[in-house]
Scaffold this motif. Structure first.
Motif, PDB file in Angstrom:
ATOM      1  N   HIS A  49       0.838  -1.201   0.000  1.00  0.00           N
ATOM      2  CA  HIS A  49       0.000   0.000   0.000  1.00  0.00           C
ATOM      3  C   HIS A  49       0.881   1.262   0.000  1.00  0.00           C
ATOM      4  O   HIS A  49       0.628   2.212  -0.748  1.00  0.00           O
ATOM      5  CB  HIS A  49      -0.928  -0.023   1.218  1.00  0.00           C
ATOM      6  N   ARG A  53       1.099   3.930  -3.055  1.00  0.00           N
ATOM      7  CA  ARG A  53       0.726   5.319  -2.731  1.00  0.00           C
ATOM      8  C   ARG A  53       1.842   6.296  -3.136  1.00  0.00           C
ATOM      9  O   ARG A  53       1.589   7.321  -3.773  1.00  0.00           O
ATOM     10  CB  ARG A  53       0.432   5.453  -1.230  1.00  0.00           C
ATOM     11  N   GLU A  57       1.350   9.180  -5.877  1.00  0.00           N
ATOM     12  CA  GLU A  57       1.369  10.589  -5.456  1.00  0.00           C
ATOM     13  C   GLU A  57       2.560  11.367  -6.005  1.00  0.00           C
ATOM     14  O   GLU A  57       2.460  12.575  -6.217  1.00  0.00           O
ATOM     15  CB  GLU A  57       1.352  10.679  -3.923  1.00  0.00           C
TER      16      GLU A  57
END
Ligand code: NAD
Length: 265
Positions: A49, A53, A57
Motif C-alpha cells: 500500500h 501510494r 502521489e
C-alpha cells in the motif's frame, strides 16, 4: 533542473523505510523526484500500500526489497537490485535501527548482537556495496541515520550508544576515502522524533509513573532536549534534501545534530 523535482532521475535506497523516519525520508526523496527502493520489516499488504501510494502521489518508480539488515548477503542483494532496477544508485540512506533498554549486567547478548548488526554493520554492508556504483557515476550521497547518541551517551542503552558511536567512526572514515569521487558521506544525528516506536512508550510510561502523557513527554522523553519539542519529520527531510543537493557537495564527514540543543549541553 526542475525546481519542483530537483532529484528527477536520481535513484535512492533507504533501509528501514517501512516506518517512522525512514518512510518520511523516502517520501521526501520521492516528492523531490527520486526513484525509491524501500526496505524494512512489516505487513506485506501495508508495505505494498505504501509503495503504490508513493508511486501514485509522486509519479516516480518505487520498489521494495525485503532484505533483513542482520544478513550481509541479503543487504548486498538489496544494493545490487537497486542498481539493476534503476541503472544507477545516487543516494544511500542506511537508516534501519532498533533499540533495547537494559542495565549492562542484564543486557541480553542476542540484543547486543542484533543492535550492532542492524544499527551499525548493515550501514557498512550498504556502503561497501554502493560505493563502486557511486565511483563509476562520479556522484553519490551517503547519509547515515545516526542519533544524538552517536555523540553523547545515556544510561541503559549501551548497545545503541556503542553502535551509533561506531556509525560516527564509519561515517568519517568513508568520507575521507570517497572525497575525490564526487561522493559525500555524512550522518544525521536527531534527538527525539515522535515515531511509532517512541509514541508507543508514552501511555505505558505515564501509567507506570502515575503522571500525565504531557509530563512523560517533557520530563522523561524530552528531559535532555532543551526545546522540549520533538524533532519533526519535515525538519529531518529538509536536512537530507540539502545534503543530497549540489549545494551540499562540500559537506563531508559531518555529524549533523538536529536535536533542539541536546548535545550543546
Ligand atoms: P521505526 O521503528 O519507526 O523504524 C525502523 C525501521 O527499521 C522500520 O522500517 C523497520 O522495519 C526497520 N528494521 C528494523 N529491523 C530491521 C531488520 N532486521 N531488517 C530490515 N529492516 C529493519 O524507528 P525510527 O524511530 O524511525 O528509527 C529509524 C532510525 O532513526 C534508527 O536508526 C534510529 O536509531 C534513528 N533515530 C531515531 C530517533 C527517534 O527518536 N525515533 C532518534 C534518533 C535516531
Amino acid at each position: 533542473m526542475d525546481r519542483q523535482q530537483p532529484l528527477l532521475g536520481r535513484a535512492a535506497l533507504i533501509t528501514g523505510s517501512t516506518s517512522g523516519i525512514g518512510l518520511a525520508l523516502a517520501e521526501a526523496l520521492a516528492s523531490a523526484g527520486a526513484n525509491i527502493m524501500l526496505n524494512g520489516l512489516g505487513d506485506r499488504d501495508e508495505i505494498e500500500h505504501i509503495r503504490t501510494r508513493l508511486t501514485r502521489e509522486h509519479r516516480v518508480t518505487v520498489l521494495y526489497h525485503d532484505a533483513d539488515m542482520t544478513q550481509p548477503d541479503e543487504i548486498a542483494d538489496l544494493v545490487a537490485q537497486t542498481h539493476k532496477a534503476f541503472g544507477r544508485l545516487d543516494i544511500a540512506v542506511p537508516n534501519a535501527g532498533i533499540q533495547h533498554v537494559s542495565s549492562i549486567e542484564d543486557f541480553p547478548v542476542e540484543k547486543w548482537d542484533a543492535i550492532l548488526a542492524i544499527n551499525l554493520s548493515s550501514a557498512f554492508h550498504v556502503i561497501r556495496a554502493a560505493v563502486p556504483f557511486m565511483k563509476d557515476q562520479g556522484f553519490g550521497r551517503i547519509v547515515n541515520m545516526a542519533s544524538a547518541h552517536a555523540l553523547v551517551a545515556s544510561p541503559f542503552k549501551s548497545a545503541y550508544v556503542a553502535a551509533k558511536h561506531g556509525l560516527a567512526g564509519l561515517t568519517k572514515s568513508v568520507a575521507l576515502e570517497i572525497a575525490q569521487h564526487g561522493i559525500t558521506c555524512n550522518a544525521i544525528c536527531p534527538g527525539y522524533v515522535k515515531t511509532p516506536l517512541v509514541e508507543a512508550q508514552i501511555g505505558p510510561t505515564a501509567k507506570a509513573r502515575g503522571i500525565t502523557d504531557e509530563a512523560v513527554i517533557s520530563e522523561v522523553l524530552l528531559a535532555v532536549q532543551p526545546t522540549k519539542a520533538f524533532v519533526q519529520y519535515e525538519q529531518l527531510a529538509g536536512l537530507l534534501l540539502y545534503l543530497v543537493s549540489d549545494a551540499g557537495a562540500s559537506v563531508n564527514g559531518a555529524m549533523l545534530s538536529i536535536d533542539g540543543g541536546w548535545t550543546a549541553q
